[in-house]
Design a protein around this motif. Structure first.
Motif, PDB file in Angstrom:
ATOM      1  N   VAL A 187       0.853  -1.192   0.000  1.00 53.05           N
ATOM      2  CA  VAL A 187       0.000   0.000   0.000  1.00 53.05           C
ATOM      3  C   VAL A 187       0.886   1.239   0.000  1.00 53.05           C
ATOM      4  CG1 VAL A 187      -1.760   1.279   1.274  1.00 53.05           C
ATOM      5  CG2 VAL A 187      -1.856  -1.223   1.176  1.00 53.05           C
ATOM      6  N   GLY A 188       0.621   2.123  -0.905  1.00 51.74           N
ATOM      7  CA  GLY A 188       1.444   3.324  -1.061  1.00 51.74           C
ATOM      8  C   GLY A 188       2.333   3.257  -2.291  1.00 51.74           C
ATOM      9  N   LYS A 189       2.585   2.045  -2.780  1.00 54.24           N
ATOM     10  CA  LYS A 189       3.358   1.918  -4.012  1.00 54.24           C
ATOM     11  C   LYS A 189       2.468   2.221  -5.200  1.00 54.24           C
ATOM     12  CE  LYS A 189       6.800  -1.345  -2.277  1.00 54.24           C
ATOM     13  NZ  LYS A 189       7.886  -0.356  -2.388  1.00 54.24           N
ATOM     14  N   ARG A 190       3.082   2.287  -6.379  1.00 55.18           N
ATOM     15  CA  ARG A 190       2.332   2.638  -7.580  1.00 55.18           C
ATOM     16  C   ARG A 190       2.212   1.409  -8.472  1.00 55.18           C
ATOM     17  NH1 ARG A 190       4.489   5.929 -10.912  1.00 55.18           N
ATOM     18  NH2 ARG A 190       2.741   7.308 -11.390  1.00 55.18           N
ATOM     19  N   LEU A 191       1.102   1.365  -9.207  1.00 52.31           N
ATOM     20  CA  LEU A 191       0.897   0.257 -10.138  1.00 52.31           C
ATOM     21  C   LEU A 191       2.071   0.106 -11.088  1.00 52.31           C
ATOM     22  CD1 LEU A 191      -2.868   0.657 -11.135  1.00 52.31           C
ATOM     23  CD2 LEU A 191      -1.878  -1.122  -9.703  1.00 52.31           C
ATOM     24  N   PHE A 192       2.635   1.245 -11.498  1.00 55.56           N
ATOM     25  CA  PHE A 192       3.720   1.229 -12.487  1.00 55.56           C
ATOM     26  C   PHE A 192       5.004   0.637 -11.892  1.00 55.56           C
ATOM     27  CE2 PHE A 192       0.956   4.954 -12.924  1.00 55.56           C
ATOM     28  CZ  PHE A 192       0.306   4.614 -14.109  1.00 55.56           C
ATOM     29  N   ASP A 193       5.096   0.600 -10.536  1.00 56.26           N
ATOM     30  CA  ASP A 193       6.256  -0.014  -9.894  1.00 56.26           C
ATOM     31  C   ASP A 193       6.042  -1.505  -9.662  1.00 56.26           C
ATOM     32  OD1 ASP A 193       7.436   2.511  -9.731  1.00 56.26           O
ATOM     33  OD2 ASP A 193       6.459   2.925  -7.807  1.00 56.26           O
ATOM     34  N   LEU A 194       4.781  -1.923  -9.622  1.00 59.79           N
ATOM     35  CA  LEU A 194       4.474  -3.311  -9.289  1.00 59.79           C
ATOM     36  C   LEU A 194       4.284  -4.191 -10.513  1.00 59.79           C
ATOM     37  CD1 LEU A 194       2.012  -2.706  -6.321  1.00 59.79           C
ATOM     38  CD2 LEU A 194       4.390  -3.448  -6.194  1.00 59.79           C
ATOM     39  N   LEU A 221       3.597  -9.409 -12.832  1.00 57.33           N
ATOM     40  CA  LEU A 221       3.681  -8.705 -11.555  1.00 57.33           C
ATOM     41  C   LEU A 221       5.093  -8.880 -10.999  1.00 57.33           C
ATOM     42  CD1 LEU A 221       1.974  -7.153  -9.434  1.00 57.33           C
ATOM     43  CD2 LEU A 221       1.585  -9.355  -8.316  1.00 57.33           C
ATOM     44  N   ALA A 222       5.734  -7.748 -10.712  1.00 58.22           N
ATOM     45  CA  ALA A 222       7.101  -7.788 -10.178  1.00 58.22           C
ATOM     46  C   ALA A 222       7.054  -8.079  -8.678  1.00 58.22           C
ATOM     47  CB  ALA A 222       7.798  -6.457 -10.434  1.00 58.22           C
ATOM     48  N   GLN A 223       7.835  -9.079  -8.261  1.00 53.65           N
ATOM     49  CA  GLN A 223       7.892  -9.435  -6.848  1.00 53.65           C
ATOM     50  C   GLN A 223       9.074  -8.752  -6.163  1.00 53.65           C
ATOM     51  OE1 GLN A 223       7.716 -13.878  -7.455  1.00 53.65           O
ATOM     52  NE2 GLN A 223       5.986 -13.690  -6.040  1.00 53.65           N
ATOM     53  N   HIS A 224       9.006  -8.761  -4.831  1.00 55.74           N
ATOM     54  CA  HIS A 224      10.014  -8.070  -4.040  1.00 55.74           C
ATOM     55  C   HIS A 224      11.408  -8.652  -4.262  1.00 55.74           C
ATOM     56  CE1 HIS A 224      11.692  -5.774  -0.754  1.00 55.74           C
ATOM     57  NE2 HIS A 224      12.078  -6.868  -0.130  1.00 55.74           N
ATOM     58  N   ASP A 225      11.488  -9.975  -4.545  1.00 55.22           N
ATOM     59  CA  ASP A 225      12.794 -10.616  -4.714  1.00 55.22           C
ATOM     60  C   ASP A 225      13.313 -10.569  -6.140  1.00 55.22           C
ATOM     61  OD1 ASP A 225      11.085 -12.349  -5.940  1.00 55.22           O
ATOM     62  OD2 ASP A 225      11.438 -14.048  -4.610  1.00 55.22           O
ATOM     63  N   GLY A 226      12.628  -9.832  -7.009  1.00 51.26           N
ATOM     64  CA  GLY A 226      13.092  -9.687  -8.388  1.00 51.26           C
ATOM     65  C   GLY A 226      12.447 -10.631  -9.372  1.00 51.26           C
TER      66      GLY A 226
END
Length: 411
Positions: A187-194, A221-226
């Protein structure tokens, strides 16, 4: 008692009555003032549910109050709640306590829910005060539905998030937080980053979603671990609401299990195809024992390099295992004999001789013979017969006689 005393007693009674009247008038004034400020239905009702008197209030006009007097509650209360209302009135009168309940009434084409409280006024009547709670009930139902919907969304297996028109997330359900690997920080991130947006198309997708109401397609969908998750994404534009600007809702379904299942299905399909092909090869190159030491190998179809290798391996294995001294290779069913097919036949014959077996080639028709001549194929050292029948007769003849006879006549 003298007349003077009687007159004084009467005057005292009159004064008391005047005071009582004044008190009642004061109470009446207070009641009317209370009714004037109370947006409720206020009435005096007896134990049989008959309205003895209705008061004017902000929602009850004088005409309505007059018309309600002497009317039974059955004229407005919904039938299945009438007995409940009368039971509450009688219980309040019998026990001299307050009673309350919620009940619906018919008001024109509409149904209105009321919340009533009653208190005894006399031995046979109660003061009935009912206020409209329809809006509150609708709000409560809406809030319950919202809680149910929120619980459903929060426990949904698909990832659900809400974002502003510029892509900033202000809600993400449990599945979406887990899919991204960011947890509550999603929450707070942007769709374009995810979402992986190598082509810069996501902004256009969001814009088209607001223009057309919705969008569906595949995104990673980009995950936190790349790592990335292949997702089927549905976007829905949400119109602005009081206190909330326009937003976009996205539902992302992780397609990894579906892709894995498809790969497994294709692998299984390939295994089935290979098993079928192996079975067909096994059936298309049968070894048919004719007598002790004699076997027939009928070939049907196209004799390419793979088929010839398979036929040779099977024949050689049979020669070793069953001690065949004569093998009849019938090519009646072989189509389109070419240089590759002829070379395959020669290799099979040479391999059989190396194991001490004689090869008899049968089924060579006129077209096949002409092709072999044109190709300059040398069949010397290979016994040939025109038909399978003649080949079998040759193979089953006494071995001494066959040894003394010619090895390559075509008969």
């Amino acid at each position: 008692m003298s007349d003077e005393q009687g007159l004084k007693a009467i005057e005292g009674e009159v004064a008391a009555l005047q005071r009582r009247v004044a008190e009642l008038e004061e109470v009446q004034a207070k009641l009317e003032a209370l009714c004037a400020l109370s947006p409720a239905f206020i009435a005096v009702i007896d134990r049989d549910g008959i309205i003895r008197e209705a008061f004017v209030t902000p929602i009850i006009s004088a005409e309505m109050a007059s018309g309600a007097t002497a009317m039974p509650m059955a004229s407005s209360v919904r039938k299945d709640y009438l007995e409940r209302c009368i039971a509450v009135i009688r219980e309040s009168l019998d026990q001299r306590t307050m009673g309350s309940l919620d009940y619906p009434i018919h008001l024109g084409p509409h149904e209105v829910w009321c919340q009533a409280a009653c208190k005894p006024l006399s031995d046979d009547t109660v003061l009935w005060v009912a206020r409209d709670i329809t809006a509150q009930r609708q709000l409560a139902f809406a809030q319950a539905e919202l809680r149910d919907f929120q619980a459903l969304v929060e426990s949904a297996p698909d990832g659900v998030c809400l974002a502003t028109q510029d892509g900033a997330l202000f809600y993400a359900n449990h599945a979406f937080r887990a899919m991204t690997g960011h947890g509550d920080a999603a929450v707070g991130k942007r769709l374009f980053d995810l979402y992986v947006d190598d082509q810069g198309q996501l902004a256009g997708i969001v814009q088209r979603c607001f223009e057309h109401g919705s969008w569906q397609g595949a995104l990673d969908l980009a995950q936190h671990d790349g790592r990335t998750l292949p997702c089927q994404v549905s976007m829905v534009a949400l119109a602005a609401q009081p206190g909330r600007p326009p937003a976009v809702a996205t539902i992302a379904r992780d397609m990894t299990p579906f892709h894995d299942a498809e790969r497994e299905r294709l692998a299984l399909q390939e295994q089935v195809i290979q098993a079928q092909q192996a079975t067909l090869r096994e059936l298309s190159t049968p070894l048919v024992p004719l007598a002790e030491g004699v076997v027939a190998v009928p070939l049907i179809g196209t004799l390419d390099r793979s088929r010839a290798q398979q036929a040779m391996e099977k024949l050689l294995d049979g020669i070793v295992q069953h001690q065949f001294h004569t093998a009849i290779l019938d090519v009646t069913g072989v189509k389109d004999v070419d240089a590759e097919s002829a070379d395959a036949l020669l290799r099979i014959a040479r391999a059989a001789r190396l194991l001490g077996a004689q090869l008899v080639l049968t089924g060579i028709g006129p077209d096949t013979a002409q092709t072999l001549v044109d190709l300059g194929v040398d069949l010397s050292g290979i016994t040939t017969r025109s038909t399978l029948q003649s080949g079998i007769a040759h193979a089953l003849a006494p071995r001494a006689g066959r040894a003394a006879g010619p090895r390559t006549p075509a008969s």
